[in-house]
Design a protein around this motif. Structure first.
Motif, mmCIF file in Angstrom:
data_model
loop_
_atom_site.group_PDB
_atom_site.id
_atom_site.type_symbol
_atom_site.label_atom_id
_atom_site.label_comp_id
_atom_site.label_asym_id
_atom_site.label_seq_id
_atom_site.Cartn_x
_atom_site.Cartn_y
_atom_site.Cartn_z
ATOM 1 N N GLU A 19 -0.743 -24.035 -5.927
ATOM 2 C CA GLU A 19 -0.564 -23.443 -7.255
ATOM 3 C C GLU A 19 -1.222 -24.314 -8.336
ATOM 4 O O GLU A 19 -1.753 -23.790 -9.315
ATOM 5 N N GLN A 20 -1.199 -25.626 -8.169
ATOM 6 C CA GLN A 20 -1.872 -26.524 -9.112
ATOM 7 C C GLN A 20 -3.375 -26.219 -9.130
ATOM 8 O O GLN A 20 -3.998 -26.152 -10.177
ATOM 9 N N HIS A 21 -3.935 -26.048 -7.939
ATOM 10 C CA HIS A 21 -5.362 -25.735 -7.825
ATOM 11 C C HIS A 21 -5.673 -24.388 -8.475
ATOM 12 O O HIS A 21 -6.641 -24.258 -9.228
ATOM 13 N N VAL A 22 -4.852 -23.401 -8.191
ATOM 14 C CA VAL A 22 -5.063 -22.066 -8.758
ATOM 15 C C VAL A 22 -5.040 -22.135 -10.286
ATOM 16 O O VAL A 22 -5.889 -21.540 -10.952
ATOM 17 N N GLN A 23 -4.098 -22.866 -10.841
ATOM 18 C CA GLN A 23 -4.009 -22.975 -12.304
ATOM 19 C C GLN A 23 -5.264 -23.620 -12.889
ATOM 20 O O GLN A 23 -5.767 -23.176 -13.922
ATOM 21 N N ALA A 24 -5.784 -24.643 -12.239
ATOM 22 C CA ALA A 24 -6.989 -25.308 -12.740
ATOM 23 C C ALA A 24 -8.200 -24.377 -12.671
ATOM 24 O O ALA A 24 -8.986 -24.294 -13.624
ATOM 25 N N VAL A 25 -8.340 -23.663 -11.566
ATOM 26 C CA VAL A 25 -9.463 -22.729 -11.418
ATOM 27 C C VAL A 25 -9.359 -21.603 -12.443
ATOM 28 O O VAL A 25 -10.349 -21.220 -13.079
ATOM 29 N N LEU A 26 -8.156 -21.077 -12.635
ATOM 30 C CA LEU A 26 -7.975 -19.989 -13.599
ATOM 31 C C LEU A 26 -8.224 -20.454 -15.028
ATOM 32 O O LEU A 26 -8.750 -19.697 -15.842
ATOM 33 N N SER A 27 -7.874 -21.676 -15.334
ATOM 34 C CA SER A 27 -8.140 -22.214 -16.670
ATOM 35 C C SER A 27 -9.638 -22.231 -16.946
ATOM 36 O O SER A 27 -10.094 -21.801 -18.013
ATOM 37 N N GLU A 28 -10.415 -22.688 -15.987
ATOM 38 C CA GLU A 28 -11.872 -22.704 -16.130
ATOM 39 C C GLU A 28 -12.415 -21.276 -16.221
ATOM 40 O O GLU A 28 -13.282 -20.980 -17.030
ATOM 41 N N ALA A 29 -11.886 -20.393 -15.402
ATOM 42 C CA ALA A 29 -12.344 -19.002 -15.417
ATOM 43 C C ALA A 29 -12.072 -18.356 -16.770
ATOM 44 O O ALA A 29 -12.936 -17.677 -17.329
ATOM 45 N N LEU A 30 -10.887 -18.569 -17.310
ATOM 46 C CA LEU A 30 -10.535 -17.971 -18.601
ATOM 47 C C LEU A 30 -11.417 -18.510 -19.716
ATOM 48 O O LEU A 30 -11.815 -17.761 -20.617
ATOM 49 N N THR A 31 -11.755 -19.769 -19.667
ATOM 50 C CA THR A 31 -12.660 -20.348 -20.659
ATOM 51 C C THR A 31 -14.038 -19.707 -20.556
ATOM 52 O O THR A 31 -14.675 -19.413 -21.556
ATOM 53 N N SER A 32 -14.482 -19.481 -19.339
ATOM 54 C CA SER A 32 -15.824 -18.942 -19.102
ATOM 55 C C SER A 32 -15.981 -17.489 -19.518
ATOM 56 O O SER A 32 -17.082 -17.067 -19.849
ATOM 57 N N VAL A 33 -14.909 -16.714 -19.480
ATOM 58 C CA VAL A 33 -15.017 -15.288 -19.807
ATOM 59 C C VAL A 33 -14.156 -14.936 -21.023
ATOM 60 O O VAL A 33 -13.716 -13.797 -21.155
ATOM 61 N N ALA A 34 -13.965 -15.901 -21.902
ATOM 62 C CA ALA A 34 -13.052 -15.728 -23.035
ATOM 63 C C ALA A 34 -13.394 -14.522 -23.907
ATOM 64 O O ALA A 34 -12.504 -13.917 -24.492
ATOM 65 N N ASP A 35 -14.664 -14.157 -23.988
ATOM 66 C CA ASP A 35 -15.047 -13.035 -24.850
ATOM 67 C C ASP A 35 -15.129 -11.705 -24.089
ATOM 68 O O ASP A 35 -15.689 -10.739 -24.587
ATOM 69 N N ALA A 95 -18.671 -13.457 -11.996
ATOM 70 C CA ALA A 95 -18.461 -12.837 -10.688
ATOM 71 C C ALA A 95 -17.851 -13.845 -9.713
ATOM 72 O O ALA A 95 -16.954 -13.505 -8.933
ATOM 73 N N LYS A 96 -18.320 -15.086 -9.777
ATOM 74 C CA LYS A 96 -17.780 -16.132 -8.908
ATOM 75 C C LYS A 96 -16.304 -16.362 -9.209
ATOM 76 O O LYS A 96 -15.492 -16.490 -8.296
ATOM 77 N N TYR A 97 -15.947 -16.399 -10.493
ATOM 78 C CA TYR A 97 -14.556 -16.643 -10.844
ATOM 79 C C TYR A 97 -13.661 -15.498 -10.403
ATOM 80 O O TYR A 97 -12.544 -15.722 -9.949
ATOM 81 N N LEU A 98 -14.130 -14.283 -10.534
ATOM 82 C CA LEU A 98 -13.333 -13.148 -10.076
ATOM 83 C C LEU A 98 -13.173 -13.217 -8.556
ATOM 84 O O LEU A 98 -12.080 -13.000 -8.039
ATOM 85 N N ARG A 99 -14.258 -13.540 -7.863
ATOM 86 C CA ARG A 99 -14.186 -13.693 -6.405
ATOM 87 C C ARG A 99 -13.175 -14.775 -6.025
ATOM 88 O O ARG A 99 -12.337 -14.582 -5.150
ATOM 89 N N ASP A 100 -13.257 -15.916 -6.715
ATOM 90 C CA ASP A 100 -12.353 -17.026 -6.401
ATOM 91 C C ASP A 100 -10.906 -16.684 -6.732
ATOM 92 O O ASP A 100 -9.994 -17.045 -5.985
ATOM 93 N N ALA A 101 -10.687 -15.995 -7.848
ATOM 94 C CA ALA A 101 -9.327 -15.593 -8.203
ATOM 95 C C ALA A 101 -8.780 -14.597 -7.183
ATOM 96 O O ALA A 101 -7.615 -14.689 -6.774
ATOM 97 N N TYR A 102 -9.614 -13.673 -6.748
ATOM 98 C CA TYR A 102 -9.205 -12.681 -5.755
ATOM 99 C C TYR A 102 -8.846 -13.372 -4.432
ATOM 100 O O TYR A 102 -7.845 -13.049 -3.800
ATOM 101 N N SER A 103 -9.659 -14.351 -4.046
ATOM 102 C CA SER A 103 -9.367 -15.124 -2.837
ATOM 103 C C SER A 103 -8.083 -15.929 -3.011
ATOM 104 O O SER A 103 -7.246 -15.981 -2.104
ATOM 105 N N ALA A 104 -7.932 -16.564 -4.171
ATOM 106 C CA ALA A 104 -6.753 -17.393 -4.431
ATOM 107 C C ALA A 104 -5.472 -16.572 -4.390
ATOM 108 O O ALA A 104 -4.455 -17.028 -3.856
#
Length: 172
Positions: A19-35, A95-104
């Motif tokens: 869950e710690q890893h998922v939170q870190a990845v999601l934080s980066e993903a949210l920053t990347s697609v903020a708009d 696309a990578k972040y969505l893929r990673d979130a879906y996998s996570a």
């Protein structure tokens, strides 16, 4: 503490680190697609639920007289930071972040299924309820994420300088 209880505590520590890893990845993903609100909504929902379950897992560890594994948590956080530092970054990574979130989220479902079963065998209905909730939320989040593949690809292609792809048969 029985052998089964030790196995349950080890499983709880593993899920906490995940869950710690998922939170870190999601934080980066949210920053990347903020708009991109259509991408932020499901990713933000997933981040919110991951945070909730991380706290619930911590509570279950404390109920067993244990605490999260600093070594496991540090290892997964290091992996997340390294991935963010060397990953594609920004809009090209949508696309990578969505893929990673879906996998996570599917890893979360699998971890929850195993944790639930182990908790039931160990006679810990509270941990079993937390794990069952992780699974139910995971299935809901996976469905939300899967509705955004085209948008994530479009955002990623725009990030690489490509406009909206032309339809087959259109003029060059």
């Amino acid at each position: 503490m029985t052998g089964l209880d030790r196995q349950l505590v080890t499983a709880l520590k593993d899920v906490h680190a995940q869950e710690q890893h998922v939170q870190a990845v999601l934080s980066e993903a949210l920053t990347s697609v903020a708009d991109e609100p259509e991408l932020c909504r499901p990713l933000g929902h997933f981040a919110e639920r991951a945070h909730f379950y991380n706290r619930a897992i911590e509570e279950r560890l404390h109920a067993h007289g244990a605490s999260p594994s600093i070594v496991k948590d540090a290892g997964t956080l290091f992996a997340s930071v390294a991935e963010a530092a060397f990953g594609p970054g920004h809009r090209s990574g949508a696309a990578k972040y969505l893929r990673d979130a879906y996998s996570a989220v599917h890893l979360q479902i699998a971890a929850g299924e195993l944790l639930r079963r182990l908790a039931e065998r160990a006679g810990d209905p509270d941990t079993a309820r937390v794990a069952a909730g992780m699974c139910a939320d995971g299935h809901e989040i996976a469905e939300q994420l899967s509705g955004n593949w085209d948008l994530a690809l479009e955002v990623a292609l725009r990030g690489h300088g490509f406009g909206r792809p032309r339809r087959h048969g259109s003029d060059p």
